[in-house]
Design a protein around this motif. Sequence first.
Motif, short mmCIF file in Angstrom:
data_model
loop_
_atom_site.label_atom_id
_atom_site.label_comp_id
_atom_site.label_asym_id
_atom_site.label_seq_id
_atom_site.Cartn_x
_atom_site.Cartn_y
_atom_site.Cartn_z
N LYS A 337 38.33 -2.27 34.50
CA LYS A 337 37.43 -2.77 33.47
C LYS A 337 38.01 -2.41 32.10
O LYS A 337 38.86 -1.52 32.00
CB LYS A 337 36.03 -2.15 33.61
CG LYS A 337 35.32 -2.50 34.91
CD LYS A 337 34.88 -3.95 34.97
CE LYS A 337 34.06 -4.23 36.22
NZ LYS A 337 33.67 -5.66 36.34
N VAL A 341 32.76 2.38 33.14
CA VAL A 341 31.52 1.76 33.62
C VAL A 341 30.76 2.76 34.47
O VAL A 341 31.32 3.73 34.99
CB VAL A 341 31.80 0.48 34.43
CG1 VAL A 341 32.42 -0.59 33.56
CG2 VAL A 341 32.70 0.79 35.64
N ASN A 347 29.32 -1.67 40.85
CA ASN A 347 30.63 -1.38 40.26
C ASN A 347 31.57 -0.73 41.27
O ASN A 347 32.78 -1.01 41.28
CB ASN A 347 30.48 -0.49 39.03
CG ASN A 347 29.94 -1.23 37.82
OD1 ASN A 347 30.15 -2.45 37.69
ND2 ASN A 347 29.25 -0.53 36.94
#
Length: 697
Positions: A337, A341, A347
């Motif tokens: 990413k 995150v 995720n």
Amino acid sequence: MMKKWAIKSGIVLLLAAILWPQHTFAIGTIFSRPLWETKTYNKMWIKTVDANTTIEGQIATTVVHQVFRNEMNTTVEAVWLFPLPENAVVVELQYEFNGKWYKGAITERQEARQEYEERLRWYLDPALLEYMGDNMYRLSIAPINANSDVQTKITYVELLPYEFGVVDFTFKLNAVQMSPKPLQRVSFSGVFKSDSPFTAFRSPTHEGTTAMSITKDNPQQYTVIFGDENFMPDKDLQINFETRRDDVEMNVIRYSPTAEDSIGTDSYYAIWILPPDDVGDDQVIPKKIVFTADVSSSMEGERIEQLKQALQEFFKYLQTDDMFNIITFGTTTFAFKEDLVAASPENLEDASRFVTEIGALGLTDIDTAMRKSLEQSFSEGYANMIVFMTDGHPTWGETGVPTIVDNIKKANTKNVKIFSFGVGEDVSKPLLVQMSTENGGYAEFIAEDDDIAKIIGNHFKRISKPVLTDLDIKIPGLSISDPFPKPLADLFWGSQVRQMGIYKNAGTFPVFLTASIGDKQVSYESQGIFPDTPGGHRFVPRLWAKAKIDHLLDEIAIYGELNELVDQVIELSLKFQILTPYTSFYADPTVIRNKSEMQPEDFVLFQNYPNPFNPSTTITFHLPENGFVTLKIFDLTGRLVCTLLREQKNAGFHVLQWFGTDASGQKVAAGVYLYQIEFTNSGGEMLVLTKKMSLVK
């Protein structure tokens, strides 16, 4: 001024003397060969091994007594290559000769090796213990008489590893498995003491056998006895134990030397900081963590698959409040990413797919990858860290180690801890050591045949629950100096932090530990007694000296063998009698026998020393009676190069030097030469002996 010698090449030559004929060499093996000969080494019988250990908390002092048996009908030299535990420090070597024990002393490595060879030429009985790297040691003993025993005692102190609440003691029993036949006796006895009650005590390797006895003497002490006869050990002896802690614990121990210690008048302290046994989620600091991984072409194959396994393990140890990212690099850099995150199920599932698709391709741009990693949104209130892994050197972008380290230091504005893992032998150790130690982490190096996924997985487990960050120890009123290590590491659940140092004055002082839990400051206090009267825990000065030596060796790995760094290592090694790559233990009888006692009865031509040589070498021979002697040098074609000696000589030892020149004084070419001695005795009989030697350029 530092003595000039080639440390690395010296180690290679010492090993090559054994390794070359065998091609392979197992740890913990004894080999011997007839003295003065160049035959292949053969296994030597290890007759008995007896070990005695005393453990106080996490400090273990072990004495290992071995008896070796020369079963050959000739005098031999023996070489023993053996491992010790990772944190062990050899503090004493004793050697038995003619019924009397002699204690070895640390000397500079080159000096010890030369003294050993000199004693050997004069037929005395020396012993030499050398550090070969990777906590592997070599013990050379010679001469050992035909069909006789030789005994040694080695004492080492170690700080036992503590991980996930468990202290582990390992005795390298498996290091003797290569004896040509079973040992007559193997024994181990140990007393384990703790200030806190033991909550668990076990032997995962030998418990439940008739050879092992574990006795609980009281809640704070266990006694362990192991023994067997006619036994071929096939595994190390392990003892694991746990003690009870309900909160962060600080322990202070110290030592003030006596005159007999010969280490000066300074007093020494050691402080241990341990987390509680159980850490609830409300006590854990959330972390922001980036895994930065080398995926250049050299990672192709098994390494890239193990990297993927390690990353999948990484996901298991992320807490719900954590944030993470994955950055891979070769010639270019890719990120899972753009920024950190949350460790949400969605995720983590996406990250798992990202890992599955990783492939190995490209060069190695470490500088760009680290600067991009440090651009992530690290912030206060979190334990900020980068886990970095590579198997090589920087080959693209900025490749200079000092510049890369400087760039990382400048980019690290959020006090991010950097933990580095180097895989294989072809890795830039100076870069990984410096960029980690200067940024609050550590570097770990993984051997070619180690399990990358398991080692890095254990690291993730270790750092999964940060307990305290930004640790600082203050002792108001106590004058301290040279604390190590520098700086203090963060405290994680299942790990420990320690500091060793020197103190100048005496008294009882408060010991304060300040740290952070997230964005809150906390402080812990303990009372420490720092007397100046002799006594205390005698191993503390050596622990401090070992920590400082390790720091200096890290500096040498970064900056090279600078005189000031090597001289400090040697000075500390000699003062505290700690074996290092620059020093050796050397022992020989302090009372030298008179010449008539040590002379052989025969006509003997000894192997020249050094060999190979440049520019000169020494040739020694012994005459049993007066006579006429001629000593000549030939090349391999049989051509006479020169005559070194042609005269009447008395009985006894004689020494000559050859400077690599011919009869006209001109330097000869490099190569193999023969030296031949002719001796005509009183009866008119001529005796001839010939040996080879090598001149190198």
